[in-house]
Scaffold this motif. Sequence first.
Motif, PDB file in Angstrom:
ATOM      1  N   ALA A   1       0.571  -8.944   0.045  1.00  0.00           N
ATOM      2  CA  ALA A   1      -0.751  -8.793   0.912  1.00  0.00           C
ATOM      3  C   ALA A   1      -0.618  -7.517   1.783  1.00  0.00           C
ATOM      4  CB  ALA A   1      -0.836  -9.961   1.751  1.00  0.00           C
ATOM      5  N   ALA A   2       0.832  -7.337   2.141  1.00  0.00           N
ATOM      6  CA  ALA A   2       1.019  -5.939   3.046  1.00  0.00           C
ATOM      7  C   ALA A   2       0.542  -4.810   2.248  1.00  0.00           C
ATOM      8  CB  ALA A   2       2.248  -6.130   3.456  1.00  0.00           C
ATOM      9  N   ILE A   3       0.950  -4.708   0.871  1.00  0.00           N
ATOM     10  CA  ILE A   3       0.503  -3.650  -0.126  1.00  0.00           C
ATOM     11  C   ILE A   3      -0.936  -3.335   0.028  1.00  0.00           C
ATOM     12  CG2 ILE A   3       0.837  -2.415  -2.165  1.00  0.00           C
ATOM     13  CD1 ILE A   3       3.257  -4.471  -2.544  1.00  0.00           C
ATOM     14  N   GLN A   4      -1.728  -4.352  -0.292  1.00  0.00           N
ATOM     15  CA  GLN A   4      -3.083  -4.448  -0.522  1.00  0.00           C
ATOM     16  C   GLN A   4      -3.537  -3.961   1.001  1.00  0.00           C
ATOM     17  OE1 GLN A   4      -3.801  -8.474  -1.968  1.00  0.00           O
ATOM     18  NE2 GLN A   4      -3.716  -7.529  -4.192  1.00  0.00           N
ATOM     19  N   LYS A   5      -3.184  -4.417   2.108  1.00  0.00           N
ATOM     20  CA  LYS A   5      -3.654  -4.245   3.362  1.00  0.00           C
ATOM     21  C   LYS A   5      -3.200  -2.756   3.917  1.00  0.00           C
ATOM     22  CE  LYS A   5      -4.236  -9.323   4.598  1.00  0.00           C
ATOM     23  NZ  LYS A   5      -3.849 -10.240   5.335  1.00  0.00           N
ATOM     24  N   ASP A   6      -2.542  -1.877   3.244  1.00  0.00           N
ATOM     25  CA  ASP A   6      -1.885  -0.903   4.078  1.00  0.00           C
ATOM     26  C   ASP A   6      -3.265   0.095   4.240  1.00  0.00           C
ATOM     27  OD1 ASP A   6       0.463   1.163   4.303  1.00  0.00           O
ATOM     28  OD2 ASP A   6      -1.142   2.215   3.229  1.00  0.00           O
ATOM     29  N   SER A   7      -3.370   0.508   5.291  1.00  0.00           N
ATOM     30  CA  SER A   7      -4.417   1.134   5.917  1.00  0.00           C
ATOM     31  C   SER A   7      -4.246   2.631   6.326  1.00  0.00           C
ATOM     32  CB  SER A   7      -5.036   0.387   7.084  1.00  0.00           C
ATOM     33  OG  SER A   7      -4.074   0.197   8.198  1.00  0.00           O
ATOM     34  N   SER A   8      -2.697   3.120   5.866  1.00  0.00           N
ATOM     35  CA  SER A   8      -2.544   4.409   6.738  1.00  0.00           C
ATOM     36  C   SER A   8      -3.497   5.473   5.930  1.00  0.00           C
ATOM     37  CB  SER A   8      -1.316   4.888   5.953  1.00  0.00           C
ATOM     38  OG  SER A   8      -1.127   4.536   4.576  1.00  0.00           O
ATOM     39  N   LYS A   9      -4.033   6.305   6.906  1.00  0.00           N
ATOM     40  CA  LYS A   9      -5.123   7.334   6.544  1.00  0.00           C
ATOM     41  C   LYS A   9      -4.669   8.653   6.572  1.00  0.00           C
ATOM     42  CE  LYS A   9      -8.230   4.141   6.866  1.00  0.00           C
ATOM     43  NZ  LYS A   9      -9.143   4.127   5.669  1.00  0.00           N
TER      44      LYS A   9
ATOM     45  N   VAL B   1      -0.562  12.562   2.165  1.00  0.00           N
ATOM     46  CA  VAL B   1       0.615  12.876   2.209  1.00  0.00           C
ATOM     47  C   VAL B   1       0.715  14.449   1.965  1.00  0.00           C
ATOM     48  CG1 VAL B   1       2.447  12.929   0.802  1.00  0.00           C
ATOM     49  CG2 VAL B   1       1.279  11.029   1.035  1.00  0.00           C
ATOM     50  N   PRO B   2       1.339  15.226   2.726  1.00  0.00           N
ATOM     51  CA  PRO B   2       1.255  16.751   2.735  1.00  0.00           C
ATOM     52  C   PRO B   2       1.798  17.176   1.102  1.00  0.00           C
ATOM     53  CG  PRO B   2       2.318  16.053   4.688  1.00  0.00           C
ATOM     54  CD  PRO B   2       2.212  14.646   3.759  1.00  0.00           C
ATOM     55  N   GLY B   3       0.877  18.020   0.557  1.00  0.00           N
ATOM     56  CA  GLY B   3       1.159  18.546  -0.774  1.00  0.00           C
ATOM     57  C   GLY B   3       1.071  17.618  -1.903  1.00  0.00           C
ATOM     58  N   GLY B   4       0.710  16.509  -1.569  1.00  0.00           N
ATOM     59  CA  GLY B   4       0.529  15.665  -2.593  1.00  0.00           C
ATOM     60  C   GLY B   4       1.707  14.999  -3.303  1.00  0.00           C
ATOM     61  N   GLY B   5       2.698  14.761  -2.031  1.00  0.00           N
ATOM     62  CA  GLY B   5       4.058  14.466  -2.636  1.00  0.00           C
ATOM     63  C   GLY B   5       4.116  12.782  -2.583  1.00  0.00           C
ATOM     64  N   ILE B   6       5.305  12.484  -2.442  1.00  0.00           N
ATOM     65  CA  ILE B   6       5.362  10.849  -2.472  1.00  0.00           C
ATOM     66  C   ILE B   6       4.994  10.037  -1.263  1.00  0.00           C
ATOM     67  CG2 ILE B   6       7.326   8.947  -2.967  1.00  0.00           C
ATOM     68  CD1 ILE B   6       6.926  11.275  -5.411  1.00  0.00           C
ATOM     69  N   HIS B   7       4.144   9.320  -1.550  1.00  0.00           N
ATOM     70  CA  HIS B   7       3.735   8.242  -0.306  1.00  0.00           C
ATOM     71  C   HIS B   7       4.646   7.543   0.129  1.00  0.00           C
ATOM     72  CE1 HIS B   7       1.064   5.944   2.132  1.00  0.00           C
ATOM     73  NE2 HIS B   7      -0.382   6.850   1.833  1.00  0.00           N
ATOM     74  N   PRO B   8       4.717   7.396   1.581  1.00  0.00           N
ATOM     75  CA  PRO B   8       5.885   6.562   2.229  1.00  0.00           C
ATOM     76  C   PRO B   8       5.629   5.096   1.566  1.00  0.00           C
ATOM     77  CG  PRO B   8       4.913   7.988   3.758  1.00  0.00           C
ATOM     78  CD  PRO B   8       3.969   8.159   2.563  1.00  0.00           C
ATOM     79  N   LEU B   9       4.317   4.552   1.214  1.00  0.00           N
ATOM     80  CA  LEU B   9       4.193   3.245   0.900  1.00  0.00           C
ATOM     81  C   LEU B   9       4.770   3.170  -0.599  1.00  0.00           C
ATOM     82  CD1 LEU B   9       2.777   0.565   0.880  1.00  0.00           C
ATOM     83  CD2 LEU B   9       0.775   1.489  -0.336  1.00  0.00           C
ATOM     84  N   THR B  10       4.686   4.127  -1.254  1.00  0.00           N
ATOM     85  CA  THR B  10       5.510   4.175  -2.639  1.00  0.00           C
ATOM     86  C   THR B  10       6.731   4.038  -2.659  1.00  0.00           C
ATOM     87  OG1 THR B  10       3.645   5.634  -3.452  1.00  0.00           O
ATOM     88  CG2 THR B  10       5.652   5.408  -4.999  1.00  0.00           C
ATOM     89  N   ARG B  11       7.588   4.938  -1.890  1.00  0.00           N
ATOM     90  CA  ARG B  11       9.050   4.531  -1.481  1.00  0.00           C
ATOM     91  C   ARG B  11       9.363   3.368  -1.144  1.00  0.00           C
ATOM     92  NH1 ARG B  11      11.239   9.731  -1.722  1.00  0.00           N
ATOM     93  NH2 ARG B  11      10.048  11.778  -1.559  1.00  0.00           N
ATOM     94  N   TYR B  12       8.986   2.665   0.068  1.00  0.00           N
ATOM     95  CA  TYR B  12       9.196   1.604   0.519  1.00  0.00           C
ATOM     96  C   TYR B  12       8.990   0.634  -0.507  1.00  0.00           C
ATOM     97  CZ  TYR B  12       8.737  -2.609   3.455  1.00  0.00           C
ATOM     98  OH  TYR B  12       9.279  -3.966   3.890  1.00  0.00           O
ATOM     99  N   VAL B  13       7.711   0.299  -1.193  1.00  0.00           N
ATOM    100  CA  VAL B  13       7.733  -0.811  -2.065  1.00  0.00           C
ATOM    101  C   VAL B  13       8.448  -0.682  -3.226  1.00  0.00           C
ATOM    102  CG1 VAL B  13       5.833  -1.604  -3.660  1.00  0.00           C
ATOM    103  CG2 VAL B  13       5.174  -0.866  -1.546  1.00  0.00           C
ATOM    104  N   MET B  14       8.632   0.656  -3.705  1.00  0.00           N
ATOM    105  CA  MET B  14       9.571   0.560  -4.841  1.00  0.00           C
ATOM    106  C   MET B  14      10.804   0.226  -4.696  1.00  0.00           C
ATOM    107  SD  MET B  14       7.615   0.666  -7.672  1.00  0.00           S
ATOM    108  CE  MET B  14       9.054   0.847  -8.730  1.00  0.00           C
TER     109      MET B  14
ATOM    110  N   LYS C   1      -3.576   0.752  -5.196  1.00  0.00           N
ATOM    111  CA  LYS C   1      -3.458   1.049  -3.738  1.00  0.00           C
ATOM    112  C   LYS C   1      -3.335   2.629  -3.642  1.00  0.00           C
ATOM    113  CE  LYS C   1      -4.059   0.003   0.654  1.00  0.00           C
ATOM    114  NZ  LYS C   1      -5.472  -0.621   0.715  1.00  0.00           N
ATOM    115  N   LEU C   2      -2.409   3.176  -4.532  1.00  0.00           N
ATOM    116  CA  LEU C   2      -2.167   4.724  -4.580  1.00  0.00           C
ATOM    117  C   LEU C   2      -3.322   5.460  -5.086  1.00  0.00           C
ATOM    118  CD1 LEU C   2       1.553   4.904  -5.877  1.00  0.00           C
ATOM    119  CD2 LEU C   2       0.796   5.264  -3.518  1.00  0.00           C
TER     120      LEU C   2
END
Length: 619
Positions: free
Chosen positions: A357-365, A368-381, A441-442
Amino acid sequence: MRNIFSSHHSNTSSSSPSVSSHTSPINQYTFSQSLMEENIEIAEALINKWNPQGSAYTTVSYLFTDDRKEAKEFLKSIKDLQKAMHFLVTEQSTTSEKLINAQNLMQKAMKRLEKEFYQILSTNRAQLDPESISGRSSHASDLSRTSTSDFEDEIQSEDEIQSASDSISEVEQASTVAMSDLRSIAECMISAGYGKECVRIYNIIRKSIVDEGLYKLGVERLTSNQILKLDWEVLDFKIKNWVGAVKIAVKTLFQGERILVDYVFANSDSIRESCFTEITKEGANYLFSFPEFVAKGKKTPEKMFRILDLYDAISELWPEIESIFSFESTSSIRTQAVSSLIRLGDAVRSMLTDFEAAIQKDSSKAPVPGGGIHPLTRYVMNYICFLSDYTAILSDITADWPLPEQTSLPDSYFEGSDIDDFSTSNIALRFAWLVLVLLCKLDGKTELLKDVSLSYLFLANNLQYVITKVRSSNLKFLLGEDWISKHEIKVKQYCSNYERMAWSKVLSSLPEDSTAMLSREEAKQYFQIFNAAFETAYRTQSTWVVSDGKLRDDIKVSICKKLVPAYQQFYDKYRVTVRDERNFQSLVRFNPDDLGNYLSDLFYGNGISGSSSRGSHSR
């Protein structure tokens, strides 16, 4: 007179010496009476010699330590005294004074055995510690099969002990002797009707050893409310300590106590059970209630792995728990362990649901600078990769926990792979679903990026990161090579879309028909258009990022293969045409090699570097 009516002994007739059929009843009575009285006299001499209230010597010395041969005789005399008392009680003509004297002697003997039993238990704590006993369980099992029906055969001679102990250590030899003596004394006292005194001493000393052992292992007796109020850092430390402590407690402390009690009280199932229960029940119940208390607390993501550690520890030890606490009176201990497992399993399922549910509800707006790795991607993986280390435990926890219908994976998600493999592995399906939730989500995060080509680069970056994490963890075995291959194709598709969107203007700035001849003015115009398009693309993408080194190189090589040959052909054909122009250096800003140099600087996210100095005007 409790010992007289013990049911463990044969009738007087069977224990009395055989008498010739020609002996008259009067002679038979006289002979038996004489023999019994002689037994009492022999026992009286030996018992009085070792009377605890006797001489100073017997007060400070110990029979089983100082004279093992006499200890053997002492136990035999008690058996003979017991036979004599049975005989006296069956003969109505026997005077009560003789019976009273025999009973007094038995009481003295039991006092001496109480003292000996206590002394052996207390002075052999090191030799009888649970670690030593549990480490030699096979030897203890051999001992437990030794017949002890005859007390006089129980106390082994030094030669016998040495012969039986050749293959074991000095500590094991000492514990073998101590255990044998304890068993001899226990059976003698129980047979004489003094089992209650023996059990009381045993329980007091051995329970103190169990309690002390748990204390040394760091097992604190905290209530549920106290645990719920602990800061996470403190609780985390206590959980890690408990995971280590429970393995020692079960496999050493409780296992050792079970082996010892089974051996010492081998001839009485009820006493074995009551002693072991009294010694371990309180400590074991608290030990196995700790995980349940933890599971009742607030369920936050960082607690997941500690909860799984607790679950793993109990489930791994369950065969030993079930075996050691097999008595009916210790069923509450088994029940507590199972209750903790159930609570921990419920907590894990709840946290998995909350995590999704936390992944689906992530509301960060923030994009990501330069189209890099999103913090959500790092955390979840990273989180999922750590979870994959607990695959076996999670499989057990989620075995009967079906996925909700709304989370059923679309068939297209498994295109090119064997969906049946996932359908037979609940946990693999759950991991696959969590990754899909992240990827979806990404995909929605691309709306925050204004440049379409950057959106594709963002998706390629993040999907490549996901694949890399899958390959380097247990997820590789759960999701399979087909899953990885399918998603690697998606990365290539994202990269292709990025190249098309980001470099189409640069490529279209060159003549479509390479065979057509251009005038000087047309050539100049194409050089100017190309310069502007390339500089714009370079300036825009100089802050973009490709984190994966191989992917970064692959993208740059692919762009070079499309751009440099086309520009090389145009450059070689029309450079001479515009050579005489006054503004030649600004008109032909790049030679083909420069393009490769500029492209090599891309995707590090450093912005415009000194690469522009590599233009032809500076060469």
